[in-house]
Design a protein around this motif. Structure first.
Motif, PDB file in Angstrom:
ATOM      1  N   HIS A 107       0.948  -1.065   0.035  1.00 36.04           N
ATOM      2  CA  HIS A 107       0.036  -0.019  -0.084  1.00 36.04           C
ATOM      3  C   HIS A 107       0.906   1.284   0.017  1.00 36.04           C
ATOM      4  N   ASP A 108       0.667   2.019  -1.132  1.00 33.88           N
ATOM      5  CA  ASP A 108       1.442   3.168  -1.187  1.00 33.88           C
ATOM      6  C   ASP A 108       2.982   3.167  -1.166  1.00 33.88           C
ATOM      7  N   VAL A 109       3.578   1.972  -1.780  1.00 31.63           N
ATOM      8  CA  VAL A 109       4.806   1.656  -1.689  1.00 31.63           C
ATOM      9  C   VAL A 109       5.508   1.751  -3.162  1.00 31.63           C
ATOM     10  N   ILE A 110       4.966   1.275  -4.242  1.00 29.94           N
ATOM     11  CA  ILE A 110       5.538   1.175  -5.734  1.00 29.94           C
ATOM     12  C   ILE A 110       5.846   2.524  -6.118  1.00 29.94           C
ATOM     13  N   GLU A 111       4.991   3.430  -5.649  1.00 28.62           N
ATOM     14  CA  GLU A 111       5.695   4.911  -6.051  1.00 28.62           C
ATOM     15  C   GLU A 111       6.813   5.395  -5.595  1.00 28.62           C
ATOM     16  N   HIS A 112       7.671   4.786  -4.242  1.00 28.06           N
ATOM     17  CA  HIS A 112       8.764   4.973  -3.728  1.00 28.06           C
ATOM     18  C   HIS A 112       9.951   4.028  -4.593  1.00 28.06           C
ATOM     19  N   ILE A 113       9.649   3.150  -5.315  1.00 26.80           N
ATOM     20  CA  ILE A 113      10.632   2.211  -5.902  1.00 26.80           C
ATOM     21  C   ILE A 113      11.168   2.763  -6.980  1.00 26.80           C
ATOM     22  N   GLU A 114      12.349   2.719  -7.326  1.00 25.11           N
ATOM     23  CA  GLU A 114      13.143   3.204  -8.564  1.00 25.11           C
ATOM     24  C   GLU A 114      12.974   2.097  -9.402  1.00 25.11           C
ATOM     25  N   ASN A 115      13.321   1.028  -9.184  1.00 25.08           N
ATOM     26  CA  ASN A 115      13.483  -0.175 -10.238  1.00 25.08           C
ATOM     27  C   ASN A 115      12.088  -1.021  -9.896  1.00 25.08           C
ATOM     28  N   LYS A 116      11.214  -0.691 -10.466  1.00 26.24           N
ATOM     29  CA  LYS A 116       9.829  -1.087 -10.177  1.00 26.24           C
ATOM     30  C   LYS A 116       9.884  -2.635 -10.744  1.00 26.24           C
ATOM     31  N   SER A 117      10.540  -3.054 -11.875  1.00 25.55           N
ATOM     32  CA  SER A 117      10.500  -4.095 -12.496  1.00 25.55           C
ATOM     33  C   SER A 117      11.209  -4.968 -11.832  1.00 25.55           C
ATOM     34  N   LEU A 118      12.142  -4.794 -11.128  1.00 25.35           N
ATOM     35  CA  LEU A 118      13.006  -5.864 -10.330  1.00 25.35           C
ATOM     36  C   LEU A 118      12.368  -6.034  -9.011  1.00 25.35           C
TER      37      LEU A 118
END
Length: 271
Positions: A107-118
């Motif tokens: 929850h409200d995490v992916i927007e903080h991740i640089e390498n979303k694919s990994l």
């Protein structure tokens, strides 16, 4: 800074209410939540989302990089007489947790991740066979998609769309309003790692995660406890207009399933 950003126990309580009223029913349409299930939240913060799962008899584990947030989660669970394990770590260093979970919450995490694919590629390894992922995040272009509500300035923390300005102007405004270097750094990092609906779905497809459901909200379900506003889904017509929909989507809910062949049955853990 808005009140709930300062009062962490209030924020914990608000998240637990939203989780019980909206997250659990949403997930339950795709996987029945039952006592004994293993639930993992990645980026759990103070742990509020996990409380209602714990109260239902689930085995809950929250993982977050912030030691301070994990300490708060342990304290708030203790005050609530709830059971749950919390770990301050990078989830992908916890190999012993792989193939254990019926449900993973982000929850409200992916927007903080640089390498979303990994991130999505590795996240699948923590699911049991038949497990699912619940992912939610604010569309980048929505009024507070930059998380400027964390600012100390009462003007900036309530100023919509400010994060869409060019970096140099955005940074200058933050400085002029007395924001700390730490806050400015965090907001600029979020601007760098921003997540639109189109980007997220492209990466999910690339990592062979099946989007079982997508629900876009014009009024975020969490706004009910925060502002007294009833949740409202984005109009069906708008939800299919790329890019434009991002400006009107305050929260995106997704149910993700890995393709069956990607779960190695020989490693799946049964508890």
């Amino acid at each position: 800074m808005q009140k709930r950003q300062k009062n962490r126990e209030l924020y914990f309580t608000e998240l637990s209410i939203t989780s019980e009223k909206y997250f659990i029913p949403y997930v339950s349409d795709y996987k029945k939540i039952e006592a004994g299930m293993n639930i993992l939240e990645v980026g759990c913060g103070d742990g509020g989302n996990l409380l209602p799962f714990s109260e239902m008899g689930c085995h809950t584990i929250g993982v977050d990089m912030s030691e301070g947030r994990i300490k708060d989660a342990i304290l708030f669970f203790k005050k609530s007489n709830a059971k749950g394990d919390f770990i301050a770590s990078d989830i992908f260093k916890l190999k012993e947790l792989e193939y254990k979970f019926d449900l993973i919450i982000c929850h409200d995490v992916i927007e903080h991740i640089e390498n979303k694919s990994l991130f999505l590629k590795n996240l699948k390894r923590y699911l049991k066979s038949g497990g699912i992922i619940f992912m939610s995040f604010p569309a980048w272009q929505m009024p507070f998609g930059g998380h400027q509500q964390i600012c100390q300035s009462p003007i900036i923390s309530h100023f919509p769309f400010l994060h869409l300005l060019p970096c140099s102007i955005y940074k200058a405004i933050l400085k002029l309003n007395g924001e700390s270097q730490g806050c400015i750094k965090e907001l600029l990092e979020i601007k760098q790692t921003r997540t639109s609906i189109e980007l997220f779905e492209r990466v999910a497809k690339q990592e062979e995660l099946l989007i079982t459901n997508r629900t876009l909200f014009f009024i975020n379900p969490h706004y009910e406890i925060k502002f007294g506003l009833k949740p409202k889904k984005l109009l069906h017509f708008f939800s299919y207009i790329p890019h434009v929909r991002n400006y009107f989507t305050t929260s995106c809910f997704y149910i993700l399933n890995p393709q069956k062949e990607q779960i190695d049955e020989s490693f799946a853990v049964t508890n």
